[in-house]
Design a protein around this motif. Structure first.
Motif, PDB file in Angstrom:
ATOM      1  N   THR A  46       0.824  -1.200   0.000  1.00 16.44           N
ATOM      2  CA  THR A  46       0.000   0.000   0.000  1.00 16.44           C
ATOM      3  C   THR A  46       0.860   1.252   0.000  1.00 16.44           C
ATOM      4  O   THR A  46       0.592   2.230  -0.704  1.00 16.44           O
ATOM      5  CB  THR A  46      -0.914   0.035   1.243  1.00 16.44           C
ATOM      6  N   THR A  72       0.889   3.996  -2.925  1.00 13.51           N
ATOM      7  CA  THR A  72       0.547   5.396  -2.717  1.00 13.51           C
ATOM      8  C   THR A  72       1.615   6.310  -3.296  1.00 13.51           C
ATOM      9  O   THR A  72       1.327   7.267  -4.030  1.00 13.51           O
ATOM     10  CB  THR A  72       0.408   5.665  -1.207  1.00 13.51           C
ATOM     11  N   PHE A 126     -10.792   9.432   6.591  1.00 16.18           N
ATOM     12  CA  PHE A 126     -10.550   8.931   5.236  1.00 16.18           C
ATOM     13  C   PHE A 126     -11.749   8.136   4.741  1.00 16.18           C
ATOM     14  O   PHE A 126     -12.202   8.292   3.602  1.00 16.18           O
ATOM     15  CB  PHE A 126      -9.288   8.053   5.203  1.00 16.18           C
ATOM     16  N   MET A 175      -9.809   5.848  -1.601  1.00 14.21           N
ATOM     17  CA  MET A 175      -8.767   5.095  -0.897  1.00 14.21           C
ATOM     18  C   MET A 175      -9.191   3.649  -0.756  1.00 14.21           C
ATOM     19  O   MET A 175     -10.277   3.350  -0.280  1.00 14.21           O
ATOM     20  CB  MET A 175      -8.565   5.674   0.488  1.00 14.21           C
ATOM     21  N   GLN A 218      -3.749   3.771   5.149  1.00 14.54           N
ATOM     22  CA  GLN A 218      -3.337   5.123   4.765  1.00 14.54           C
ATOM     23  C   GLN A 218      -3.189   5.996   5.999  1.00 14.54           C
ATOM     24  O   GLN A 218      -2.310   6.857   6.074  1.00 14.54           O
ATOM     25  CB  GLN A 218      -4.373   5.738   3.815  1.00 14.54           C
ATOM     26  N   PHE A 266       0.075   7.889   7.157  1.00 15.76           N
ATOM     27  CA  PHE A 266       0.067   9.340   7.386  1.00 15.76           C
ATOM     28  C   PHE A 266       0.693   9.673   8.735  1.00 15.76           C
ATOM     29  O   PHE A 266       1.629  10.458   8.840  1.00 15.76           O
ATOM     30  CB  PHE A 266      -1.388   9.833   7.347  1.00 15.76           C
ATOM     31  N   THR A 326       1.103  14.053  -1.381  1.00 20.46           N
ATOM     32  CA  THR A 326       1.324  12.685  -1.850  1.00 20.46           C
ATOM     33  C   THR A 326       0.072  11.836  -1.663  1.00 20.46           C
ATOM     34  O   THR A 326      -0.388  11.157  -2.586  1.00 20.46           O
ATOM     35  CB  THR A 326       2.490  12.052  -1.079  1.00 20.46           C
ATOM     36  N   LEU A 327      -0.456  11.917  -0.470  1.00 24.88           N
ATOM     37  CA  LEU A 327      -1.647  11.118  -0.191  1.00 24.88           C
ATOM     38  C   LEU A 327      -2.802  11.476  -1.106  1.00 24.88           C
ATOM     39  O   LEU A 327      -3.490  10.616  -1.652  1.00 24.88           O
ATOM     40  CB  LEU A 327      -2.077  11.310   1.263  1.00 24.88           C
ATOM     41  N   ALA A 379      -4.881   9.478  -3.981  1.00 28.37           N
ATOM     42  CA  ALA A 379      -6.316   9.272  -3.808  1.00 28.37           C
ATOM     43  C   ALA A 379      -7.093   9.838  -4.980  1.00 28.37           C
ATOM     44  O   ALA A 379      -8.011   9.213  -5.508  1.00 28.37           O
ATOM     45  CB  ALA A 379      -6.777   9.908  -2.504  1.00 28.37           C
TER      46      ALA A 379
END
Lengths: 202, 202, 202, 202
Positions: free
Chosen positions: A183, A187, B135, B146, B152, B156, B187-188, B192
């Motif tokens: 994951t 990402t 999320f 996601m 995630q 994070f 980035t996240l 997503a």
DNA sequence: GATGAATGAGCCTTCATTCAT
DNA sequence: AATGAATGAAGGCTCATTCAT
């Protein structure tokens, strides 16, 4: 010729590790000696002081640089996803060993003698550097698009470290190591690829 | 009618924190007392034992749950990027306080009395839960995509925690907190959003 | 193969006895160690705690049961006066050692661990029993006439104990031990014999 | 006028006695204060020091000299048996109070300040003197025949003291106080009377 | 006078380290 | 080399005593 050494340093280190990990630095040397099946005197014959023994026990061998070479060797060719996942798994494994000990040393109040590690860069940061170089290289090769490889590297390693950390401290796992790493890589790459795709049309 | 209290518990805790953080749990109580400008006897009048004092000093008040509410309140409206950045900054701030103390406690060998924290979930994991809920909510609202919000979230928080960790342990910063958080969120979200964009055309 | 033991437990006990007798239980262990010419650490290697040391020092070996056997062996034969005087002298000697220590233990507030003396009958009372048996036997043999041997035994031992007590506490002696015992035995026997004489005519 | 004393010294002494008797001299002043329902400060306002408080608590008022006078008044007239039994009962009662405290003081290691009891003769010995005088007087009066009244007095008091001692230390009683005293007096008188009877014929 | 908060000297105990075989 | 007895410095903690209301 004197009588040969019959005590294995490794035996002592193992016992010390076990006890220190359980009781913290204030674990008493007597218990370590007992646990190692060795006299207390021998402990101090093999290690000058408790602090020395502690540091030796908490020391973790570099674990080889094979992963670095493999990773860097893959720059420009092969699947970055696979390369990163492989490196991630390896790193996670190593962090699980490294972090708790690092934590112990840091919390012990023992000042690490500088002449032993002369200006050496701490392992976790070295690793970040390697990752950073990889990201930069792939970005240059046009296979990834990262605005700040160094930060991304920090982020990558951070996610791994925290996984190990949560595991040792709280016994918490949000997923299996494999899935977690997958994951994570996913990402990062998505974000990187997007950038590329978007920029490409321009 | 009796002599009024002239010692603030806070004063002691501050001194204890300072000394414990520097010398580890084996810091001696005499030094803490001196640092606090208080007699050693008073230390033990205020805290039953060294271990008690230690735990109290390492305890970190939750710091409020305002950020949680603000974050969750933003679900479905406003800019997720801003919401996450704000939460990230706040969390980073808090982790800088929390993590070192948590580490200390864990490495001290002091067994935490159960009746004080009856099955309480450790803070870092609680935070992960909150993020995970956010999320999930945003994913349901169709504003994020996601596959595994919980992982995630772990990721994070992990990136944040590691930043704090590297900073306290090695004095290392790959970027300023603001930039780091920005990059992390970016980035996240890229990852997503991509997902969403891709799915949309279908 | 290791360094040979160079500290005699007896040396420590003697010193402890001396100091405890002078200063009471609150005598400090440092002084005892000094007096014994031994490090404080060694004190605690040999005796787990101060209380332990104290009890061991106050403990007084039974001193043999020879006097009991001699006394009981004389039942029915020989001169009761001589037998009692001999026993009395012996008992007085022993009480001079026993009583002060017993007093110390009782006043020290140290709770004696039960597993060491499981329901054991305290020495002074044991001795009373022996005397009581002797008186009874001689009465049965028709050589003494005592209405209540048990009480007489109490009385006999009481007079001896008090002599020892007055001597240690106040340095007071109404007579030399020999004379005191002689008078005591004389008194008892006169009373006993009288009874017999009186009854005989009937 | 300042505010009137609201703390009774007696209350403190009672509590102190109770606690000291249970825990020995090392009983802590805090507990005594609590048990007395008084602040710790007040303890030290009323008694200069712990040692002072201790001595005051262990002190036992003379209990009057009525018994002495009664005893001596009976010389030459009345039944010596009754006189001695009465005195014996009284003494036993008093010894039950006195001895344990005396023991405590002696075992405490507290040095009694000489200026408080300047050359005073300790109670038990004073009593022996009184008895001795009585025996001598009755012997002179021809009503008793004792070769050494002083030793007999020692013996008499000794038997009583030991009874009290066994009772407090071991909870042991060979008989009720009344019976015990009766037997004791009986024994002494028989011995004394015998002497007289025997000598008379000559 | 009464209170109880504050003190700090002192003590028991532990434990890293040395030493004599 | 290995042992474990001996050491003594240091630390946590108690508690008699003082102090400021």
């Amino acid at each position: 010729m004197a009588r040969p050494k019959s005590i294995q340093t490794g035996t002592i280190l193992e016992a010390a590790r076990k006890v220190f990990m359980r009781d913290g630095y204030q674990a008493c040397t007597a218990r370590i000696a007992r646990e190692a099946g060795v006299s207390e005197g021998s402990l101090f014959k093999h290690f000058k002081s408790k602090a020395n023994l502690f540091l030796a026990a908490m020391e973790v061998e570099a674990g080889g640089t094979a992963w670095e070479e493999r990773l860097m060797a893959g720059v420009g060719k092969g699947d970055p996803r696979k390369a990163l996942e492989s490196a991630g798994i390896h790193l996670l494994e190593q962090l699980r060993l490294t972090l708790p000990r690092l934590m112990m040393v840091n919390a012990s109040g023992v000042t690490i003698p500088n002449h032993d590690l002369p200006g050496e860069i701490p392992h976790p940061i070295q690793k970040m550097e390697v990752l950073s170089r990889y990201f930069t290289a792939e970005t240059r090769a046009g296979r990834l698009a990262m605005a700040s490889p160094r930060i991304q590297a920090h982020l990558f390693l951070g996610a791994l470290a925290h996984y190990a950390w949560c595991e040792t401290l709280f016994g918490y796992r949000s997923a299996t190591p494999a899935v977690y790493v997958k994951t994570l890589v996913d990402t990062l790459l998505r974000a990187a690829v997007t950038l590329k795709k978007r920029e490409a049309p321009k």
